[in-house]
Scaffold this motif. Structure first.
Motif, short mmCIF file in Angstrom:
data_model
loop_
_atom_site.label_atom_id
_atom_site.label_comp_id
_atom_site.label_asym_id
_atom_site.label_seq_id
_atom_site.Cartn_x
_atom_site.Cartn_y
_atom_site.Cartn_z
N ALA A 184 -8.82 1.43 -1.39
CA ALA A 184 -9.63 1.15 -2.48
C ALA A 184 -9.00 1.95 -3.65
CB ALA A 184 -11.10 1.42 -2.20
N ALA A 185 -8.46 3.25 -3.34
CA ALA A 185 -8.03 4.00 -4.30
C ALA A 185 -6.56 3.80 -4.63
CB ALA A 185 -8.18 5.46 -3.84
N ALA A 186 -6.01 3.02 -3.89
CA ALA A 186 -4.43 2.89 -4.27
C ALA A 186 -4.41 2.28 -5.50
CB ALA A 186 -3.91 2.12 -2.86
N ASP A 187 -3.05 2.35 -6.03
CA ASP A 187 -2.73 1.86 -7.26
C ASP A 187 -2.39 0.04 -6.86
OD1 ASP A 187 -1.47 1.36 -9.80
OD2 ASP A 187 0.41 0.95 -8.73
N THR A 188 -2.88 -0.59 -7.86
CA THR A 188 -2.71 -2.13 -7.46
C THR A 188 -1.45 -2.55 -7.32
OG1 THR A 188 -4.93 -2.63 -8.46
CG2 THR A 188 -3.57 -4.55 -8.10
N GLN A 189 -0.57 -2.05 -8.21
CA GLN A 189 0.75 -2.43 -8.14
C GLN A 189 1.60 -2.30 -6.98
OE1 GLN A 189 3.14 -4.61 -9.32
NE2 GLN A 189 1.23 -5.51 -10.15
N ASN A 245 -7.21 -10.19 -3.35
CA ASN A 245 -8.39 -10.01 -2.75
C ASN A 245 -8.57 -8.88 -1.67
OD1 ASN A 245 -9.69 -12.19 -3.95
ND2 ASN A 245 -8.64 -13.74 -2.53
N LEU A 246 -7.60 -8.57 -1.20
CA LEU A 246 -7.40 -7.54 -0.22
C LEU A 246 -8.02 -6.10 -1.02
CD1 LEU A 246 -6.40 -6.71 2.70
CD2 LEU A 246 -4.50 -5.73 1.69
N GLU A 263 -12.08 -2.24 -2.48
CA GLU A 263 -13.16 -1.33 -3.65
C GLU A 263 -14.28 -1.75 -3.36
OE1 GLU A 263 -11.13 -2.83 -7.28
OE2 GLU A 263 -9.26 -1.70 -7.12
N LEU A 264 -14.78 -2.91 -3.17
CA LEU A 264 -16.18 -3.35 -3.00
C LEU A 264 -16.87 -2.54 -1.87
CD1 LEU A 264 -18.07 -5.41 -4.78
CD2 LEU A 264 -17.77 -7.04 -2.51
#
Ligand code: SF4
Length: 377
Positions: free
Chosen positions: A86-91, A108-109, A114-115
């Motif tokens: 959840a805390a990872a950078d999206t890229q 979506n992952l 995050e959710l």
């Protein structure tokens, strides 16, 4: 329509003892998969990690076990729990996913992690309904996670299970019309005890014994009750309705290389096919068949030279890309683009189709250099 052709027909009942026979077989012959908790460990009280089950099930959608192994290991090493993801950078997540395909799964992952972290305290819901409310989790995945991670008696029906069930029933209704009958069969067959192992046992049977070609019926624990085998030729089952031809789309891709070897990239829009992934500047992909190549979509004026054509097959269409290549002196990247250096390019979030386009123009550019090669270059 005859009764035998109707998907509304009452499906054959699962053989008595099917679950017991499959579970006994699974105890001895289950596949060792890194995301799995083996039956012996479960018997000792170990519990599957829902994060591992969820991650593997998302990766396995439309993807082979062998392809998933490496990605799964890399993800778990880098993001060991749902909070870390959840805390990872999206890229960074998109880059780690590059090559696995069906990139909406990666978006979506991240959204799902995050959710779960923000609204569920880092714990996955333990029911099918709760799981289905999360991004990227459909009916199949919710059932698989509920059964495998939480021991819910959910009917888990993937392609392997469909094949096993259709053969056990000798079902002549073709897919997809056969799906409701198969689901009812699996619902009835799923036991209250060890439903997760039962689901995985059925999948393993389909993957290793009841294979699409030449099923090894002689080794099958269900052979005594298999109606398909009794017909003498279970292999064609399940029957499949003919698929419509994939339409062809065409476009152009522009591989610009700077004197230092950097390749010009840009990011695709967040929404839509390959959303958020990286690409070389490209034209739109259209169904036009008038011979136009899209060459007019070049990102800037340069000595663009044809470098050949590549093909790629998506789920709903086939793509033919004319590849153009230019060696350019420019150092500034056009708006929305960036130059990716040779040692950075292999780590970019490039989908397979874009790797093909770059390789067509600059062979070897997307491959990670071995240290020895890099030293001697
Ligand atoms: S007996 Fe053969 S066809 Fe029937 S379930 Fe087993 S492997 Fe599949």
């Amino acid at each position: 329509m005859t009764r035998a052709d109707s998907s509304d027909e009452e499906p054959a009942r699962p053989p008595a003892g099917m679950a017991a026979a499959l579970l006994a077989w699974y105890d001895r012959h289950h596949r060792d998969l890194p995301w799995r908790t083996p039956p012996a460990a479960l018997a000792r009280g170990a519990r599957p990690d829902p994060y591992h089950v969820w991650l593997s099930e998302i990766m396995l959608q439309q993807t082979t076990v062998e392809a998933v192994r490496r990605y799964y290991a890399a993800f778990v090493a880098r993001w060991p729990d749902v909070e870390a993801l959840a805390a990872a950078d999206t890229q960074a997540v998109m880059k780690a996913w590059a090559g696995l395909g069906y990139y909406s799964r990666a978006r979506n992952l991240k959204a799902c992690a995050e959710l779960v972290a923000a609204e569920h305290g880092g714990r996955f819901p333990d029911t099918e309904a709760g799981l289905r409310a999360l991004p990227g989790i459909g009916a199949y995945t919710a059932a698989a996670i509920a059964a495998i991670a939480f021991d819910r008696p959910a009917a888990v029906v993937d392609g392997n299970v469909e094949r096993v069930a259709a053969r056990l029933m000798a079902l002549r209704t073709p897919l997809p019309a056969a799906k409701p009958a198969i689901r009812r069969f699996v619902e009835r067959a799923t036991p209250q005890a060890r439903p997760g192992d039962f689901a995985q046992a059925t999948m393993d049977l389909g993957a290793t014994i009841c294979t699409p070609r030449r099923p090894a019926c002689v080794l099958c624990p269900l052979r005594g009750d298999c109606r398909g085998l009794a017909t003498g030729d279970p292999e064609p089952l399940p029957l499949k309705a003919p698929k419509p031809d994939r339409p062809l789309r065409r476009g152009a891709a522009f591989v610009a290389r700077r004197a230092d070897g950097a390749i010009l990239l840009r990011r695709r829009p967040e929404r839509g096919l390959l959303g958020g992934m990286s690409e070389v500047p490209s034209s739109a992909w259209t169904a036009r068949q008038d011979g136009a190549t899209g060459a007019e979509a070049a990102p800037f004026a340069a000595d663009w030279r044809p470098a050949g054509t590549i093909g790629h097959v998506f789920t709903h269409f086939a793509l033919e890309l004319a590849v153009y290549h230019a060696e350019v002196a420019a150092s500034a990247a056009p708006a929305g683009c960036w130059w990716s250096a040779p040692d950075e390019l292999p780590g970019e979030a490039l989908p397979t189709v874009m790797k093909k386009a770059i390789e067509q123009a600059v062979p070897g550019a997307t491959l990670r250099q071995q240290p020895d090669t890099a030293r001697s270059a």
